[in-house]
Write an enzyme that holds these catalytic residues in place. Structure first.
Site, PDB file in Angstrom:
ATOM      1  N   THR A 217      39.283  32.101  29.624  1.00 13.52           N
ATOM      2  CA  THR A 217      40.300  33.148  29.741  1.00 13.52           C
ATOM      3  C   THR A 217      41.659  32.465  29.667  1.00 13.52           C
ATOM      4  OG1 THR A 217      38.941  34.596  31.081  1.00 13.52           O
ATOM      5  CG2 THR A 217      41.311  34.765  31.437  1.00 13.52           C
ATOM      6  N   ARG A 245      31.406  46.740  31.805  1.00 13.16           N
ATOM      7  CA  ARG A 245      31.997  45.926  32.876  1.00 13.16           C
ATOM      8  C   ARG A 245      33.434  45.500  32.536  1.00 13.16           C
ATOM      9  NH1 ARG A 245      34.365  40.566  33.437  1.00 13.16           N
ATOM     10  NH2 ARG A 245      33.999  39.880  35.551  1.00 13.16           N
ATOM     11  N   VAL A 246      34.315  45.630  33.504  1.00 17.94           N
ATOM     12  CA  VAL A 246      35.693  45.173  33.355  1.00 17.94           C
ATOM     13  C   VAL A 246      35.995  44.224  34.511  1.00 17.94           C
ATOM     14  CG1 VAL A 246      38.114  45.875  33.318  1.00 17.94           C
ATOM     15  CG2 VAL A 246      36.386  47.326  32.233  1.00 17.94           C
ATOM     16  N   GLY A 247      36.590  43.086  34.186  1.00 17.16           N
ATOM     17  CA  GLY A 247      36.926  42.111  35.232  1.00 17.16           C
ATOM     18  C   GLY A 247      38.342  42.308  35.740  1.00 17.16           C
ATOM     19  N   ASP A 248      38.895  41.245  36.303  1.00 11.92           N
ATOM     20  CA  ASP A 248      40.228  41.325  36.917  1.00 11.92           C
ATOM     21  C   ASP A 248      41.368  41.205  35.908  1.00 11.92           C
ATOM     22  OD1 ASP A 248      39.309  38.648  36.469  1.00 11.92           O
ATOM     23  OD2 ASP A 248      41.085  37.943  37.549  1.00 11.92           O
ATOM     24  N   THR A 268      42.195  33.377  36.709  1.00  9.78           N
ATOM     25  CA  THR A 268      40.967  33.206  35.928  1.00  9.78           C
ATOM     26  C   THR A 268      39.833  32.866  36.885  1.00  9.78           C
ATOM     27  OG1 THR A 268      39.857  31.960  34.198  1.00  9.78           O
ATOM     28  CG2 THR A 268      41.526  30.771  35.451  1.00  9.78           C
ATOM     29  N   GLY A 269      38.648  33.375  36.594  1.00  8.09           N
ATOM     30  CA  GLY A 269      37.509  33.115  37.470  1.00  8.09           C
ATOM     31  C   GLY A 269      36.595  34.327  37.480  1.00  8.09           C
ATOM     32  N   THR A 270      35.676  34.368  38.416  1.00  5.70           N
ATOM     33  CA  THR A 270      34.749  35.494  38.475  1.00  5.70           C
ATOM     34  C   THR A 270      35.509  36.733  38.949  1.00  5.70           C
ATOM     35  OG1 THR A 270      33.030  33.911  38.962  1.00  5.70           O
ATOM     36  CG2 THR A 270      32.483  36.213  39.315  1.00  5.70           C
ATOM     37  N   GLY A 271      35.772  37.631  37.981  1.00  8.71           N
ATOM     38  CA  GLY A 271      36.727  38.704  38.181  1.00  8.71           C
ATOM     39  C   GLY A 271      36.452  39.618  39.365  1.00  8.71           C
TER      40      GLY A 271
END
Ligand code: ASP
Length: 353
Positions: A217, A245-248, A268-271
């Site tokens: 990202t 699915r939508v992340g952060d 950035t990371g596991t949203g």
């Protein structure tokens, strides 16, 4: 304090070494911090050519942002120009080189925020715009909304004047093999290759493979010579994501935030964890309401709160008064920074500055 007044104050004992120190610290006229994803990025699993390719890509992106800021461009312009370059580079999980959904599609998420006005724009699940960051900016500037998703975001894109591409433009062999590996591990069916995807083995833009899961990202925060700050983030999300699915990354306050009064952040990371902790806004709120330093606030949220919740990843950040920071709880994060009067820094591993 003017130097001569400071000297008099020091002689009279009215100002100590701390005041002398802060008088020396000159706020840079411009500054930029960028990231290219965080995760299990370790020296042992990185060959020299791959490492060099990432450092080169980070340097090119940093130079682009610096060029915009040095020539009087706005923080917003610097964020967009830098991210566009990274979206075009298949090394990163954004734009071309994005990871695939379980259905074999590239669904792109992006957001941007102007710290001077608190205006923001975001897209989730866009599939046809070459530069999702520019689409997020168009949502901010040309629509009455903050966030558009899926088919609606693609429909709005048609009216935006931005370059539209066949979804196969985003295809890379590297990410396709990453998808196959992930689906096999999860015992899910492998979808057919996207229409118009290059035939296996012919995709020269594949780039070296470090990991197939969720790294890469991209995000940028910038301070311009007007004293304004901005933040932006762009991603393909996580490999084999399902069910829309939508992340952060496209969520204002989670993956991206900017306010001249506090700070600009890109994550950035596991949203899922970044959404639950509203990471970007929480860091800025700590700076604004608790008076914490930027580094202190970033470490409190990433090293303590995120870690305690079991999340992994990191952030880059800066303030309008020229503080620059990054913090991550993974073995590495592709990151770089530059500011007027300071030597640029490009780092990957945890033990680097
Ligand atoms: N934060 C992104 C997401 O959850 C992925 C990443 O930054 O690696 O979609």
């Amino acid at each position: 304090m003017k130097p001569v007044l400071l000297l008099i104050a020091m002689v009279l004992g009215l100002a100590g070494p701390a005041a002398a120190e802060s008088a020396k610290t000159v706020k840079p006229r411009w500054a930029i911090v960028i990231h290219g994803g965080a995760g299990v990025i370790e020296r042992d699993s990185m060959d020299a050519a791959t490492e060099a390719a990432y450092r080169e890509a980070m340097a090119a992106a940093l130079a682009e942002g610096q060029r915009v800021l040095e020539t009087g461009g706005s923080a917003l312009d610097a964020v967009e120009a830098t991210i566009k370059l990274m979206e075009d580079n298949p090394l990163f999980n954004a734009g071309r080189g994005a990871v695939f959904t379980a259905e074999g599609r590239n669904e792109l998420d992006s957001s941007i925020m102007n710290g001077a006005t608190l205006k923001a724009g975001a897209v989730a699940g866009a599939t046809r715009t070459r530069h999702p960051i520019s689409l997020a900016r168009a949502v901010m500037e040309k629509s009455p909304h903050v966030m558009l998703t899926g088919a609606g975001a693609d429909a709005f894109a048609l009216t935006s004047g931005l370059e539209q591409v066949d979804p196969a433009f985003f295809f890379t062999e590297r990410r396709w093999s990453g998808l196959e590996k992930e689906l096999n591990a999860r015992k899910l069916p492998i979808p057919t290759r996207p229409i118009n995807a290059p035939s296996p083995g012919s995709n020269i833009s594949a780039g070296p493979l470090i990991d197939d899961h969720k790294f890469g990202t991209v995000g940028v925060v910038a301070l311009d010579s007007n004293g304004d700050i901005a933040a932006g983030t762009s991603t393909g999300g996580t490999t084999a994501k399902r069910w829309g699915r939508v992340g952060d990354s496209p969520i204002i306050g989670a993956g991206t935030y900017a306010d001249n009064k506090s700070c600009a952040v890109s994550a950035t990371g596991t949203g899922e964890y970044f959404i639950r902790l509203t990471v970007a806004r929480t860091i800025c709120a700590r700076v604004q309401y608790k008076g914490e330093t930027l580094q202190g606030a970033a470490d409190a949220v990433i090293q303590q709160q995120l870690t305690a919740l079991g999340g992994d990843g990191g952030i880059i950040a800066l303030t309008a008064d020229g503080q620059l920071a990054w913090s991550f709880n993974t073995p590495g994060m592709y990151r770089a920074r530059a500011a007027e009067g300071q030597a640029p820094v490009i780092s990957i591993y945890k033990d680097e500055p």
